[in-house]
Design a protein around this motif. Sequence first.
Motif, PDB file in Angstrom:
ATOM      1  N   ASP A  74       0.831  -1.211   0.000  1.00 40.79           N
ATOM      2  CA  ASP A  74       0.000   0.000   0.000  1.00 40.79           C
ATOM      3  C   ASP A  74       0.863   1.258   0.000  1.00 40.79           C
ATOM      4  OD1 ASP A  74       0.537  -1.104   2.642  1.00 40.79           O
ATOM      5  OD2 ASP A  74      -0.574   0.599   3.448  1.00 40.79           O
ATOM      6  N   ALA A  77       1.914   1.826  -3.543  1.00 38.05           N
ATOM      7  CA  ALA A  77       0.821   2.367  -4.351  1.00 38.05           C
ATOM      8  C   ALA A  77       0.671   3.870  -4.090  1.00 38.05           C
ATOM      9  CB  ALA A  77      -0.484   1.640  -4.024  1.00 38.05           C
ATOM     10  N   ARG A  78       0.737   4.259  -2.827  1.00 33.17           N
ATOM     11  CA  ARG A  78       0.555   5.681  -2.508  1.00 33.17           C
ATOM     12  C   ARG A  78       1.721   6.525  -3.004  1.00 33.17           C
ATOM     13  NH1 ARG A  78      -1.494   3.439   2.295  1.00 33.17           N
ATOM     14  NH2 ARG A  78       0.421   3.934   3.419  1.00 33.17           N
ATOM     15  N   PHE A  82       1.956   1.800  -9.426  1.00 31.07           N
ATOM     16  CA  PHE A  82       0.606   1.271  -9.519  1.00 31.07           C
ATOM     17  C   PHE A  82       0.565   0.084 -10.450  1.00 31.07           C
ATOM     18  CE2 PHE A  82      -4.001   1.986  -9.584  1.00 31.07           C
ATOM     19  CZ  PHE A  82      -4.142   2.398  -8.275  1.00 31.07           C
ATOM     20  N   GLU A 106      -6.951   7.883   0.788  1.00 28.95           N
ATOM     21  CA  GLU A 106      -5.643   7.408   1.268  1.00 28.95           C
ATOM     22  C   GLU A 106      -4.521   8.137   0.540  1.00 28.95           C
ATOM     23  OE1 GLU A 106      -4.920   5.735   3.880  1.00 28.95           O
ATOM     24  OE2 GLU A 106      -7.040   5.383   4.339  1.00 28.95           O
TER      25      GLU A 106
ATOM     26  N   LEU B 333      -6.587  -4.655  -2.872  1.00 22.14           N
ATOM     27  CA  LEU B 333      -6.883  -3.415  -2.161  1.00 22.14           C
ATOM     28  C   LEU B 333      -5.601  -2.697  -1.738  1.00 22.14           C
ATOM     29  CD1 LEU B 333      -9.953  -4.418   0.029  1.00 22.14           C
ATOM     30  CD2 LEU B 333      -9.928  -3.188  -2.129  1.00 22.14           C
ATOM     31  N   LEU B 334      -4.598  -3.472  -1.339  1.00 24.66           N
ATOM     32  CA  LEU B 334      -3.315  -2.859  -0.948  1.00 24.66           C
ATOM     33  C   LEU B 334      -2.704  -2.118  -2.130  1.00 24.66           C
ATOM     34  CD1 LEU B 334      -1.646  -5.690   1.190  1.00 24.66           C
ATOM     35  CD2 LEU B 334      -2.817  -3.651   2.001  1.00 24.66           C
ATOM     36  N   THR B 335      -2.802  -2.752  -3.326  1.00 23.19           N
ATOM     37  CA  THR B 335      -2.202  -2.103  -4.499  1.00 23.19           C
ATOM     38  C   THR B 335      -2.993  -0.875  -4.929  1.00 23.19           C
ATOM     39  OG1 THR B 335      -3.433  -3.419  -6.088  1.00 23.19           O
ATOM     40  CG2 THR B 335      -1.289  -4.280  -5.394  1.00 23.19           C
ATOM     41  N   ARG B 336      -4.164  -0.669  -4.316  1.00 20.38           N
ATOM     42  CA  ARG B 336      -4.928   0.559  -4.575  1.00 20.38           C
ATOM     43  C   ARG B 336      -4.627   1.596  -3.497  1.00 20.38           C
ATOM     44  NH1 ARG B 336      -4.244  -2.005  -8.511  1.00 20.38           N
ATOM     45  NH2 ARG B 336      -5.323  -1.151 -10.292  1.00 20.38           N
ATOM     46  N   GLY B 337      -3.658   1.287  -2.661  1.00 19.90           N
ATOM     47  CA  GLY B 337      -3.216   2.276  -1.685  1.00 19.90           C
ATOM     48  C   GLY B 337      -3.920   2.221  -0.343  1.00 19.90           C
ATOM     49  N   LEU B 338      -4.794   1.219  -0.141  1.00 18.25           N
ATOM     50  CA  LEU B 338      -5.468   1.113   1.157  1.00 18.25           C
ATOM     51  C   LEU B 338      -4.535   0.443   2.163  1.00 18.25           C
ATOM     52  CD1 LEU B 338      -7.906   1.950  -0.465  1.00 18.25           C
ATOM     53  CD2 LEU B 338      -9.195   0.093   0.548  1.00 18.25           C
ATOM     54  N   PRO B 339      -4.375   1.021   3.344  1.00 23.97           N
ATOM     55  CA  PRO B 339      -3.544   0.379   4.363  1.00 23.97           C
ATOM     56  C   PRO B 339      -4.140  -0.982   4.743  1.00 23.97           C
ATOM     57  CG  PRO B 339      -4.185   2.597   5.046  1.00 23.97           C
ATOM     58  CD  PRO B 339      -4.960   2.273   3.819  1.00 23.97           C
ATOM     59  N   GLU B 340      -3.288  -1.877   5.197  1.00 23.00           N
ATOM     60  CA  GLU B 340      -3.716  -3.253   5.415  1.00 23.00           C
ATOM     61  C   GLU B 340      -4.911  -3.369   6.369  1.00 23.00           C
ATOM     62  OE1 GLU B 340      -0.693  -6.137   5.881  1.00 23.00           O
ATOM     63  OE2 GLU B 340      -2.089  -7.633   6.702  1.00 23.00           O
ATOM     64  N   LEU B 342      -7.308  -1.206   7.053  1.00 20.39           N
ATOM     65  CA  LEU B 342      -8.528  -0.745   6.399  1.00 20.39           C
ATOM     66  C   LEU B 342      -8.980  -1.756   5.345  1.00 20.39           C
ATOM     67  CD1 LEU B 342     -10.617   1.547   5.945  1.00 20.39           C
ATOM     68  CD2 LEU B 342      -9.013   2.543   4.300  1.00 20.39           C
TER      69      LEU B 342
END
Lengths: 129, 382
Positions: A74, A77-78, A82, A106, B333-340, B342
């Motif tokens: 994550d 990604a941030r 991507f 996020e 979901l992680l690769t979409r930037g959501l922290p684990e 969440l």
Amino acid sequence: MLLEVKDLHAGIDGKEILKGLNLQVSVGEVHAIMGPNGSGKSTLSKVLAGHPSYQVISGSVLYEGKDLLEFEPDERARAGLFMAFQYPVEVPGVSNSQFLRLAYNEKMKHLGEEELDPLEFNDHLKEKA
Amino acid sequence: MAVTTAVVETQYAEQFKEFLRAEPIARLSALRREAFAIFSQIGFPTPRLEDWKYTNVSSLVSGLWLIDSSESELVDSDLPFLQRFSFERNGFTALNQAFGKISVIRIPKGTNVESPFEFTFGGEDGKAIFPHVLVIAEAGSKATLIETYASKAKSFTNAAVQILVEDDAHLTHYRVQKDSAEAFNYCVTEVNIGRGASYNSTNINLGGGLSRHDIELKFTAEGGEAWVDGLYMLNGAQHHDTHSIIDHTVPNCTSHQNYKGVLNDKSRAVFNGKVFVRENAHGTDAQQQNKNLLMSNEARVDTKPQLEIFNDDVKCSHGATVGQLEEEELFYLLTRGLPENLARNLLTYGFAEEVIRKIGIESIKSDLDEAVLNRLNVKLEV
């Protein structure tokens, strides 16, 4: 240099698939990686995205000069790395707008910018659409 | 404090004598006496009984409870239906028949009642309540029931709901149990489904320290259809047990059962779903599923889907799963930037939501969404 992969050895379930890969990507460049089935295209993208099933055996990956492999998926990604899925996963019971807003916020948090509430995000979506 | 069985039985016997003195309906008194005699004989169930192997009620049994029941509201013509209640099922049902505060909901023939029938129960600290609801959906009627348990204290609820869905009637039933985490809740739901009738139920179990729901559903004529769906979501040291029986005694009926569980911390759940397809019940279609998510190493579920088929011309399936969140979904979901954290909560919410979103009444649905999100400590503002 935006992304620098040096002599990367990586694999899955103890089987080495990438055997010493080197790649340099500068800002603004578009790279297409081509190869036959099983040559490791997906493995490379999953290793870069941080998929937990893949192991890096040796080598290094620098992203904006930092050690990418130290980061959680994550965080990558941030930071802007991507991965587009060939077969996107459907998350049951979660609506698209909830999901998009969570991901968007996020990213905003990461950039130190304001998060959007559902109404604001809805307006934002309409602007983009 | 150790309380002997004798003391426990005496507390109920003395309160029963007093309760019976105030019972104005003579025929009811006879039924109550009969039921209390059964209770005295069999007592509360123990884990030695196969059906109670994983649910030990000794902490409830050893408590002292003040009976809190009042005058029943029923007319003579309701008595035969009440007498069909299988109170000899266990000590709880016998005690319910002995002390039950009976109320009746009758949906008149051919009517479509738009606004739902709501009944809410919740006992006070140290008290035992015995709601007993008779629901008769007369032929060709259509209605919705909302049954809620919302005790805020250490109470003991011992409830029974008898439902009759007559020919071509359609009944939707939402049952939400959100008692306090110290409360005890036992409830039995008995359903009979007539010709071409339908019964659609959703059972949500969030509360109670120790809770058990017994469901027994029987098709009594051809062409009936039933949905018996549910969700249990437990935290801390909560224990929930659902035992269900779906009985296809006649041909050409359809049943669907989808139960889901989310278990956190040291919580524990039991699911036992029996589906019977009797000898002459050809053309039966019965689907049953129980899926569980274990969110901690200390949580535990004992699940047992059972299918007993005595006929060849049927379509049946059943299955149970116990597992953790899907790794691929989590990674996505992680690769979409959501922290684990969440991402995990979002997946868990989605898992539970599959049962909740079936609920047709917006106010209940949003209440439950909120309850689930609160447990997950996540803000989605749905």
